[in-house]
Scaffold this motif. Structure first.
Motif, PDB file in Angstrom:
ATOM      1  N   LEU A   1       0.919  -1.449   0.117  1.00 19.14           N
ATOM      2  CA  LEU A   1       0.207  -0.308  -0.017  1.00 19.14           C
ATOM      3  C   LEU A   1       0.979   1.272  -0.326  1.00 19.14           C
ATOM      4  O   LEU A   1       0.074   2.387   0.135  1.00 19.14           O
ATOM      5  CB  LEU A   1      -0.725   0.057   0.957  1.00 19.14           C
ATOM      6  CG  LEU A   1      -2.158  -1.517   1.311  1.00 19.14           C
ATOM      7  CD1 LEU A   1      -3.123  -0.953   2.233  1.00 19.14           C
ATOM      8  CD2 LEU A   1      -3.144  -1.620  -0.087  1.00 19.14           C
TER       9      LEU A   1
ATOM     10  N   THR B   1      -1.535   4.038  -1.483  1.00 22.29           N
ATOM     11  CA  THR B   1      -1.869   5.476  -0.465  1.00 22.29           C
ATOM     12  C   THR B   1      -1.609   7.067  -1.015  1.00 22.29           C
ATOM     13  O   THR B   1      -1.810   7.741  -0.913  1.00 22.29           O
ATOM     14  CB  THR B   1      -1.057   5.674   0.894  1.00 22.29           C
ATOM     15  OG1 THR B   1      -1.315   4.357   1.638  1.00 22.29           O
ATOM     16  CG2 THR B   1      -1.570   6.254   1.925  1.00 22.29           C
TER      17      THR B   1
ATOM     18  N   GLU C   1      -4.040   7.617  -4.379  1.00 22.67           N
ATOM     19  CA  GLU C   1      -5.417   7.612  -3.144  1.00 22.67           C
ATOM     20  C   GLU C   1      -5.481   8.788  -3.128  1.00 22.67           C
ATOM     21  O   GLU C   1      -6.438   9.968  -3.088  1.00 22.67           O
ATOM     22  CB  GLU C   1      -5.618   7.106  -2.096  1.00 22.67           C
ATOM     23  CG  GLU C   1      -7.327   6.564  -1.743  1.00 22.67           C
ATOM     24  CD  GLU C   1      -6.805   6.130  -0.508  1.00 22.67           C
ATOM     25  OE1 GLU C   1      -7.986   5.639  -0.605  1.00 22.67           O
ATOM     26  OE2 GLU C   1      -6.538   5.120  -0.172  1.00 22.67           O
ATOM     27  N   ASN C   2      -3.919   9.452  -2.284  1.00 26.19           N
ATOM     28  CA  ASN C   2      -4.159  10.825  -1.923  1.00 26.19           C
ATOM     29  C   ASN C   2      -4.144  11.899  -2.943  1.00 26.19           C
ATOM     30  O   ASN C   2      -4.508  13.182  -2.776  1.00 26.19           O
ATOM     31  CB  ASN C   2      -2.755  11.280  -0.855  1.00 26.19           C
ATOM     32  CG  ASN C   2      -2.655  12.385  -0.345  1.00 26.19           C
ATOM     33  OD1 ASN C   2      -3.982  12.782   0.665  1.00 26.19           O
ATOM     34  ND2 ASN C   2      -1.545  13.408  -0.046  1.00 26.19           N
TER      35      ASN C   2
ATOM     36  N   GLU D   1      -2.133  11.357   5.198  1.00 23.37           N
ATOM     37  CA  GLU D   1      -1.995  10.139   4.580  1.00 23.37           C
ATOM     38  C   GLU D   1      -0.693  10.189   3.706  1.00 23.37           C
ATOM     39  O   GLU D   1       0.338   9.313   4.272  1.00 23.37           O
ATOM     40  CB  GLU D   1      -3.390   9.465   3.574  1.00 23.37           C
ATOM     41  CG  GLU D   1      -4.283   9.393   4.381  1.00 23.37           C
ATOM     42  CD  GLU D   1      -4.912   8.586   3.078  1.00 23.37           C
ATOM     43  OE1 GLU D   1      -4.943   9.390   2.459  1.00 23.37           O
ATOM     44  OE2 GLU D   1      -6.447   8.964   3.632  1.00 23.37           O
TER      45      GLU D   1
END
Length: 202
Positions: free
Chosen positions: A90, A94, A97-98, A145
């Protein structure tokens, strides 16, 4: 995984099923199931196949594209052979996605993201550029994040990575290089992390 994309994807799948577009609904459902399975059951290991992480990222971007339609343009390139490489789980996901904390903005008529993975014998490089509104800010959790990504990099790749972020009025850029062989100085990592929070002046 942010709940928004999960709920939006389920609503899109339901809508496609109601329209009897079962083939499209099935494809999206399989991609969503694969992402959730990866997050829940495969990421408890210290390292996962890089090829799998990239596949999950592509599936995630397909879900985003489906939900945003013509409001999102994507360009994804994978250079090199990720097949026999491993990575912390991940870590890359991440970062991707961020970025939607900045580009999934209703004020933008057109969103876009350019993503490139460069896989070499002893290095992995991620380059990501995406648009943003001049006054947009990350939704709650976005900054945290990114901090979690840095913590994971420090844990899994201490002294062997470079992370830079550049923010301009309409563009945000991320550059990450992980060295799987060789050595980088800890001092260089600290300098790069501090640079990421400054806005570009050019």
């Amino acid at each position: 995984m942010h709940p928004e994309i999960l709920f939006a994807s389920l609503e899109k799948i339901q809508l496609l099923a109601q329209r009897n577009e079962t083939d499209k609904a099935s494809i999206l459902l399989l991609k969503l199931a694969d992402i959730l399975s990866y997050i829940l059951y495969e990421c408890d290991k210290a390292f996962v196949p890089l090829e799998k992480e990239i596949k999950i990222i592509k599936d995630y971007l397909v879900l985003q594209k489906t939900n945003m339609g013509n409001r999102l343009e994507m360009d994804i390139a994978v250079k090199g052979e990720p097949g026999n490489k491993m990575i912390a789980p991940l870590l890359l996901f991440t970062l991707i996605e961020n970025c939607f904390a900045y580009i999934d903005n209703t004020n933008l008529d057109q969103n876009w993201i350019n993503l490139e993975f460069q896989v070499e014998d002893t290095e992995l490089t991620l380059k990501m550029i995406h648009g943003k509104t001049e006054d947009s800010s990350a939704r709650p959790g976005g900054v945290g994040e990114l901090a979690s990504v840095i913590r994971n990099l420090d844990f899994y790749y201490p002294g062997n990575y470079e992370l830079n972020r550049t923010i301009e009025p309409e563009i945000r850029m991320i550059y990450l290089k992980i060295i799987t062989g060789g050595h980088m100085s800890k001092r260089n990592n600290i300098q790069n992390i501090s640079e990421q929070i400054t806005y570009a002046t050019a």
